[in-house]
Motif scaffolding. Structure first.
Motif, PDB file in Angstrom:
ATOM      1  N   PRO A  52       0.727  -1.737  -0.039  1.00  6.25           N
ATOM      2  CA  PRO A  52       0.094  -0.157  -0.268  1.00  6.25           C
ATOM      3  C   PRO A  52       1.244   1.278  -0.348  1.00  6.25           C
ATOM      4  O   PRO A  52       2.175   1.476   0.357  1.00  6.25           O
ATOM      5  N   PRO A  53       0.160   2.652  -0.314  1.00  8.49           N
ATOM      6  CA  PRO A  53       0.753   3.576  -0.482  1.00  8.49           C
ATOM      7  C   PRO A  53       1.663   4.215   1.266  1.00  8.49           C
ATOM      8  O   PRO A  53       0.808   3.466   1.860  1.00  8.49           O
ATOM      9  N   LYS A  54       2.891   4.518   1.077  1.00  8.98           N
ATOM     10  CA  LYS A  54       3.364   4.666   1.967  1.00  8.98           C
ATOM     11  C   LYS A  54       2.437   5.655   3.813  1.00  8.98           C
ATOM     12  O   LYS A  54       2.120   5.034   4.255  1.00  8.98           O
ATOM     13  N   SER A  55       1.729   6.646   2.821  1.00  5.57           N
ATOM     14  CA  SER A  55       0.491   7.644   4.117  1.00  5.57           C
ATOM     15  C   SER A  55      -0.239   6.893   4.194  1.00  5.57           C
ATOM     16  O   SER A  55      -0.736   7.127   5.024  1.00  5.57           O
ATOM     17  N   ARG A  56      -0.891   5.635   3.229  1.00  7.46           N
ATOM     18  CA  ARG A  56      -2.708   4.726   3.722  1.00  7.46           C
ATOM     19  C   ARG A  56      -0.893   3.887   5.532  1.00  7.46           C
ATOM     20  O   ARG A  56      -2.082   3.949   5.942  1.00  7.46           O
ATOM     21  N   LEU A  57      -0.207   3.756   4.924  1.00  8.25           N
ATOM     22  CA  LEU A  57       0.354   2.574   5.914  1.00  8.25           C
ATOM     23  C   LEU A  57       0.802   3.355   6.873  1.00  8.25           C
ATOM     24  O   LEU A  57       0.409   2.595   7.941  1.00  8.25           O
ATOM     25  N   LEU A  58       1.158   3.989   7.007  1.00  6.77           N
ATOM     26  CA  LEU A  58       1.196   4.659   8.072  1.00  6.77           C
ATOM     27  C   LEU A  58       0.157   5.270   8.989  1.00  6.77           C
ATOM     28  O   LEU A  58       0.645   5.578  10.083  1.00  6.77           O
ATOM     29  N   LYS A  59      -0.448   5.521   8.394  1.00  8.24           N
ATOM     30  CA  LYS A  59      -1.775   5.928   8.956  1.00  8.24           C
ATOM     31  C   LYS A  59      -2.738   4.632   9.992  1.00  8.24           C
ATOM     32  O   LYS A  59      -2.600   4.996  10.823  1.00  8.24           O
TER      33      LYS A  59
ATOM     34  N   PRO B  41      -3.774   0.700  14.366  1.00  6.18           N
ATOM     35  CA  PRO B  41      -4.320  -0.159  13.956  1.00  6.18           C
ATOM     36  C   PRO B  41      -5.768  -0.571  14.219  1.00  6.18           C
ATOM     37  O   PRO B  41      -5.604  -1.140  14.875  1.00  6.18           O
ATOM     38  N   LYS B  42      -6.512   0.585  13.110  1.00  4.95           N
ATOM     39  CA  LYS B  42      -7.746  -0.234  12.838  1.00  4.95           C
ATOM     40  C   LYS B  42      -7.561   0.308  12.162  1.00  4.95           C
ATOM     41  O   LYS B  42      -7.619  -0.218  11.193  1.00  4.95           O
ATOM     42  N   ASP B  43      -9.807  -1.174  11.609  1.00  3.72           N
ATOM     43  CA  ASP B  43     -10.225  -1.390  10.813  1.00  3.72           C
ATOM     44  C   ASP B  43     -10.200  -0.626   9.797  1.00  3.72           C
ATOM     45  O   ASP B  43      -9.767  -0.606   8.609  1.00  3.72           O
ATOM     46  N   GLU B  44     -10.550   0.324   9.864  1.00  2.00           N
ATOM     47  CA  GLU B  44     -10.860   1.570   9.348  1.00  2.00           C
ATOM     48  C   GLU B  44     -10.129   2.153   8.192  1.00  2.00           C
ATOM     49  O   GLU B  44      -9.866   2.595   7.291  1.00  2.00           O
ATOM     50  N   ASN B  45      -8.781   2.164   8.935  1.00  2.00           N
ATOM     51  CA  ASN B  45      -7.365   2.672   8.654  1.00  2.00           C
ATOM     52  C   ASN B  45      -6.760   0.964   7.519  1.00  2.00           C
ATOM     53  O   ASN B  45      -5.781   1.982   7.168  1.00  2.00           O
ATOM     54  N   LEU B  46      -7.398   0.216   7.423  1.00  9.00           N
ATOM     55  CA  LEU B  46      -6.542  -0.971   7.221  1.00  9.00           C
ATOM     56  C   LEU B  46      -6.603  -0.665   5.057  1.00  9.00           C
ATOM     57  O   LEU B  46      -7.731  -0.730   5.326  1.00  9.00           O
ATOM     58  N   PRO B  47      -5.563  -0.204   4.407  1.00  4.62           N
ATOM     59  CA  PRO B  47      -5.677  -0.883   3.031  1.00  4.62           C
ATOM     60  C   PRO B  47      -5.958  -1.132   2.455  1.00  4.62           C
ATOM     61  O   PRO B  47      -6.037  -2.202   2.800  1.00  4.62           O
ATOM     62  N   GLN B  48      -6.529  -1.367   1.664  1.00  7.48           N
ATOM     63  CA  GLN B  48      -7.192  -2.617   1.168  1.00  7.48           C
ATOM     64  C   GLN B  48      -5.830  -2.954   0.299  1.00  7.48           C
ATOM     65  O   GLN B  48      -5.060  -2.819  -0.394  1.00  7.48           O
ATOM     66  N   ARG B  49      -5.955  -4.233   0.325  1.00 10.54           N
ATOM     67  CA  ARG B  49      -5.104  -5.646  -0.482  1.00 10.54           C
ATOM     68  C   ARG B  49      -5.191  -5.356  -2.016  1.00 10.54           C
ATOM     69  O   ARG B  49      -6.048  -5.774  -2.826  1.00 10.54           O
ATOM     70  N   GLN B  50      -4.252  -5.039  -2.371  1.00 11.33           N
ATOM     71  CA  GLN B  50      -4.373  -5.203  -3.641  1.00 11.33           C
ATOM     72  C   GLN B  50      -3.625  -6.326  -3.997  1.00 11.33           C
ATOM     73  O   GLN B  50      -1.738  -6.458  -3.642  1.00 11.33           O
TER      74      GLN B  50
ATOM     75  N   ASP C  76      -7.340  -4.895  -7.318  1.00 13.27           N
ATOM     76  CA  ASP C  76      -7.756  -5.225  -6.144  1.00 13.27           C
ATOM     77  C   ASP C  76      -8.982  -6.318  -5.794  1.00 13.27           C
ATOM     78  O   ASP C  76      -9.738  -6.696  -5.965  1.00 13.27           O
ATOM     79  N   LEU C  77      -8.307  -6.989  -4.711  1.00 16.63           N
ATOM     80  CA  LEU C  77      -8.181  -8.193  -3.885  1.00 16.63           C
ATOM     81  C   LEU C  77     -10.135  -7.816  -2.891  1.00 16.63           C
ATOM     82  O   LEU C  77     -10.822  -9.182  -2.938  1.00 16.63           O
ATOM     83  N   THR C  78      -9.932  -7.359  -2.444  1.00 14.87           N
ATOM     84  CA  THR C  78     -11.268  -6.761  -1.994  1.00 14.87           C
ATOM     85  C   THR C  78     -12.924  -6.436  -2.717  1.00 14.87           C
ATOM     86  O   THR C  78     -13.651  -7.309  -2.772  1.00 14.87           O
TER      87      THR C  78
END
Lengths: 682, 682
Positions: free
Chosen positions: B55-62, B67-76, B94-96
């Motif tokens: 995932p993009p670093k900005s997403r992952l850093l969030k 580490p909450k569900d809503e912050n979980l980047p989508q799996r690709q 996009d695997l989701t």
């Protein structure tokens, strides 16, 4: 040395044992016997050193070739003594005849400082009026809390060599368990060891009151007071249910084709001699000589702060104190795991009796991960063999600092020297708001750890299949031919450029990281039958910072061996100490040791002859807070690797942990599976 | 991340476990799901790669911050596929949502060669009339005894990228268990993987009949036939009766204050991310971020023989084959001792199913000797603490050669990367009386092992206390002031000269052994409260040979990352592979990867920003007979050491093996003696 199996190594050592080895350190009774002879002829002197005078190489080689009684060189002691007038005497005593072989008054030198010499200074300083006054000026009134690390003075041009001097690095401890290096005092008394008094105190222009920061400690009570030790490290046990794989007869260790005599002296600590390797591929099995003698021969620790009197901090820990005299009894502290064989060390005392360091040398084995492995991608046929290593080690404490020395022998014929630096930084005081100026680091409030180097001199006396060896410098370089030329069309050509070191003058050279420079010691009279290159060992050393004090500096003058990373000399009996025999208080104005020997015949032919390779390596240390209060071990290492010496990998017959040949895979049988079930899946 | 104890590390990972980590490799079902989506939209393609699109670093850093569900980047999934016409497609799935995010035909590239691509070549060659003829010409008639190591072709200007090519290095085995590298054949077929046929055979002007030397082997039957294995190595057992000291939740390992996510992909093999350290001295206890991501990102193995077609031998073992695809199942061969935690690796197959390498990653602990020690010479008060290390490792086999990769974590905050090279030398044939010309070594009669290098590119993506980091080059240099000057009277002054690497252009620089050059990654926004220097980690790397193929050479053009030992770039998502995304058959005529990214903005400000440090290190190998037939492991290592990062040695609370404080000595009590009785005296 015939043609039988590996048993030869052991049986040869058995003969040696019957005779005892000429390089065994002096026994307690030999030390006492030397003392008695000296007393008889020269009266009531103080003893500085009584150590083995190693026999001339020509004599020893005769014995090594035929270890018989009639070839056994006579035992002699090398003695340094100081008489009641402070005169220094160097002498040799024949222990068989009980006669003085030589006895000379040596002028303008000071022999190394023993722990006895260093020990009394602290107590004397606590009572010295001048020191008491200086302590008061920086805010310390309780003299029982004042400590000093007595150091050799290096060289102080105001005093020369006439007095036997020490500089006292001063510290304070709020509590006996506090790290004193957090509370350095800013002045430096100079102590006359003979007169047993302070002759001068160096006082800085700007005073630095004693540090008021709280203690930062490492001892068990301190860690317990701040919450205790971590509890999440589970046991890891190393056991050798059938005992060790090495054999020791006398002081000769045989292990995995290696045969090594383990000596020890007050100055170099461990000395390894008569190192050979049983090569089963040579003439149906032959014990081949590799090295006549290997040792750390000297070291210097220059500090890089230009302020007075910090320039005097450039300890020669071997030449000024002795890695043997400083060595740790490994009874205190469990320094290795598994089944350990220890050897004690015996020294003379000033008064002529002896002292013993119990467990001075540790000899043990360790697992070393993968020795070699290959899997064929076609069929999964695999061979995995684990490595074992043999480690001969000591640890010595030079005041604040610990040097852990590991001589490591590998099954593939590699000799590795690993040094780990630990202990405590030597520190200096700071005044409020003082900056380091880049000459050091404030590792804790008010604690200035100066930049410094640790430079070791490794003395390599090779005898690769005989005494006549030659050293080459080897550089990895591109082909000189241009890209697109017929000789190097695609530009990928590179090779090992070898430069023969022909004279001591030409051989004074340095490491070059850009060419991954190594050095090969070879015997040009003997070619590898496959590669047609001379049999050799390669010195691979990458921690080679060079001496940072400038040419002409005090350190540069005194540590001649460190002016270049590499020196080659023609072997001469007695040339063991590259900074000279007596190191304390030499000015460096005239060359001692290595540069002196080289100057005697700089154009000597050092090819195809009995040579000694001297290599200076080490680290430059810019300290950081994580090095304080007790520094995590900083490792450095170098290798001596066989190159074109063996006809093939000499360790192929080490029992594999797993192996299956293609034919076994093809046959679908389990085949010979040496799997040692060494791991547990969790 | 609050102020509680070390439990915090574990409890944070527990949260992560509940969520699974966004950097976890694709699971088997995710791979199959991606395949299914691709098949649905793009029909019957061959799969080259289906791997996690990080995932993009900005997403992952969030997510890392919270580490909450809503912050979980989508799996690709990142997909490379080849259609029936040989067209290469790069896509993201996009695997989701089960949607194709992107799908592009990429022209003029060849994706890496999988084991499936390489596997069939040998059988095809055995049936090729041209190959049969060439075999006959060099004296080989039984084609069932002919073998080939199929290699990427490197770059051959006659063929470019149009065909999907391999060069076949040819060998012969008198017997199935014989080392084929003793019998190299002198010609080189070029194989078209799509057409499944030989399109050309490179034949040398002077022919070299197949070697007639007897075999030299290493498999168990061969050693047994020549007298068997040595019997003098006794058992050394390593046991952990209470289990391991680390904790693994999902793929996050916590151990001795470390927290590390262990990823893995087909190309880089082990990828370590989200590396942090619990610092109990920071704000009453804090998990501090160290590295966003660490991996070996590329390597190149140039051979130094100028003759045609040897220039094509310069394997990019990661970019052309993949350190993941080539990784060993550690079920075969017991590669580590003690209690081991293994992780499997899952890959897509060409046909769109999955394959699994069991035990691809090994995680275990080892004893590491002395962590720190000090003895006070005054009273013998001592502290000795032993070190433990955590090792995350894999071994991959690139044809003839084995690379053992050890990521080692130390209790003092040091990260060590150790690489051991073993396996078998790649060899070429010789005619009777042929000389090597210095471009290699005859390691066995008729066996020419060419000079070569192994150059690895380490990708370091730091986040030292945050994303904004800066890299400095650090040189140990003497003071410029002359000996005798007021500033440097005694000439001993030296210091650490720091050069800020400000732009990618300026940051292209090399190792300098003469100044013991290191590089510091620092966060200039955060100063160590004691040293007032920015918190940092120092890269200490001494095996830095540089690229020996010349500027403008084929290798130099293709391995842009190896033109300099150091590069610094501004972080950009997706910039992982410094030799480019698709490496096989690229000509190097236009820059790919690192040089391309740098050229896009050579003057970018890389200070106090999110930077990536690329470091090329390795060895130059001039082979010798002791490297044959199976090479003893050659080690190389580098360190990332905390400097000014911690307030003190962060390992002081490791339980000592022995300790007695001065007060305990003075009181004459045994005191707190943690002696672990780990050694047995023999």
């Amino acid at each position: 040395m015939g043609s039988s199996g590996p048993q030869d190594v052991a049986s040869r050592s058995k003969d040696i044992q019957a005779l005892s080895h000429p390089l065994d350190p002096l026994s307690v009774s030999e030390i006492l016997s030397a003392v008695s002879v000296v007393r008889q002829h020269h009266g009531n002197v103080d003893f500085n050193t009584v150590t083995l005078l190693e026999p001339p190489k020509s004599r020893l080689l005769k014995w090594i070739a035929q270890p018989k009684d009639e070839n056994l060189p006579q035992r002699q002691a090398d003695v340094v003594a100081i008489d009641r007038d402070g005169k220094v005497f160097d002498g040799h005593v024949d222990l068989t005849t009980g006669k003085i072989v030589s006895w000379e008054h040596t002028e303008d030198v000071q022999p190394l400082l023993t722990l006895e010499d260093l020990g009394g200074v602290e107590e004397a300083l606590r009572k010295d009026a001048g020191v008491i006054e200086q302590c008061r000026l920086v805010g310390v009134n309780d003299m029982s809390k004042v400590y000093c690390d007595a150091w050799a003075i290096g060289y102080d041009e105001r005093y020369g060599t006439e007095h036997r001097l020490q500089q006292a690095l001063m510290y304070y401890r709020p509590h006996i368990d506090d790290t004193q290096y957090t509370y350095p005092l800013d002045f430096c008394p100079i102590f006359d060891a003979r007169a047993k008094k302070v002759i001068h105190i160096d006082i800085p222009d700007v005073r630095r009151p004693v540090n008021t920061a709280p203690p930062t400690n490492y001892h068990i009570p301190a860690i317990e007071a701040e919450g205790g030790f971590r509890k999440d490290l589970k046991a890891l046990e190393i056991t050798q249910p059938d005992g060790v794989s090495f054999d020791i007869r006398g002081r000769t260790v045989t292990w995995q084709n290696w045969s090594i005599h383990v000596g020890f002296n007050h100055r170099e600590g461990i000395v390894l001699s008569d190192i050979s390797f049983f090569d089963k591929d040579q003439d149906g099995g032959k014990l081949r000589s590799l090295f006549y003698r290997l040792s750390l021969a000297e070291m210097v620790v220059p500090y890089g702060h230009p302020g007075f009197p910090h320039h005097r901090k450039h300890a020669f820990d071997l030449g000024e104190y002795g890695a043997g005299y400083l060595t740790n009894p490994l009874t205190l502290g469990c320094d290795c795991k598994g089944a350990i064989h220890y050897m004690d060390a015996h020294f003379v005392t000033k008064a002529g009796s002896t002292s013993t360091v119990r467990n001075a040398i540790c000899i043990h084995e360790e697992d070393n991960g993968i020795l070699f492995k290959h899997t064929d991608f076609r069929d999964g046929s695999t061979l995995t063999t684990r490595a074992r290593k043999l480690i001969i080690s000591q640890i010595f404490t030079a005041g604040n600092y610990e040097y852990c020395i590991y001589w490591i022998f590998h099954q593939d014929g590699t000799i590795q020297l690993e040094v780990r630096l630990t202990g405590i930084l030597s520190t200096y005081a700071m005044y409020a708001g003082e900056e380091t100026g880049g000459w050091g680091t404030e590792v804790y409030p008010g604690v200035h750890a100066h930049n410094h180097q640790h430079l070791f001199c490794l003395r390599i006396d090779p005898q690769l299949d005989g005494q006549n060896n030659t050293v080459f410098q080897v550089d990895a370089v591109p082909s000189p031919a241009a890209v697109g030329s017929a000789e190097n069309y695609y530009g990928n050509a590179f090779y090992a450029q070898k430069t023969k070191l022909e004279t001591p003058l030409q051989a004074m050279c340095n490491y070059d990281g850009a060419t991954s420079r190594t050095w090969e010691i070879v015997n040009e009279n003997k070619l590898n039958p496959y590669s047609h290159k001379p049999v050799g060992f390669k010195l691979v050393s990458r921690e080679v910072p060079g001496l940072l004090p400038k040419k002409g500096s005090l350190v540069w003058k005194r540590a001649g061996f460190a002016r270049h990373d590499i020196h080659v000399t023609k072997y001469q009996d007695g040339q063991h100490f590259p900074a000279g025999r007596h190191v304390p208080q030499m000015s460096g104005d005239k060359d001692e040791g290595l540069p002196k020997w080289i100057a005697q015949d700089p154009h000597a032919d050092v090819t195809d002859t009995d040579v000694v390779l001297w290599h200076t390596f080490g680290v430059t240390h810019f300290a950081a807070p994580e090095d304080y209060p007790l520094m995590p071990a900083e490792p450095m290492t170098l290798l001596l690797r066989p190159r074109n010496f063996f006809k093939r990998n000499p360790a192929l017959d080490v029992v594999p942990s797993y192996g299956k040949a293609p034919s076994q895979i093809a046959a679908g049988v389990k085949g010979t599976d040496h799997h040692d079930k060494c791991s547990v899946e969790v």
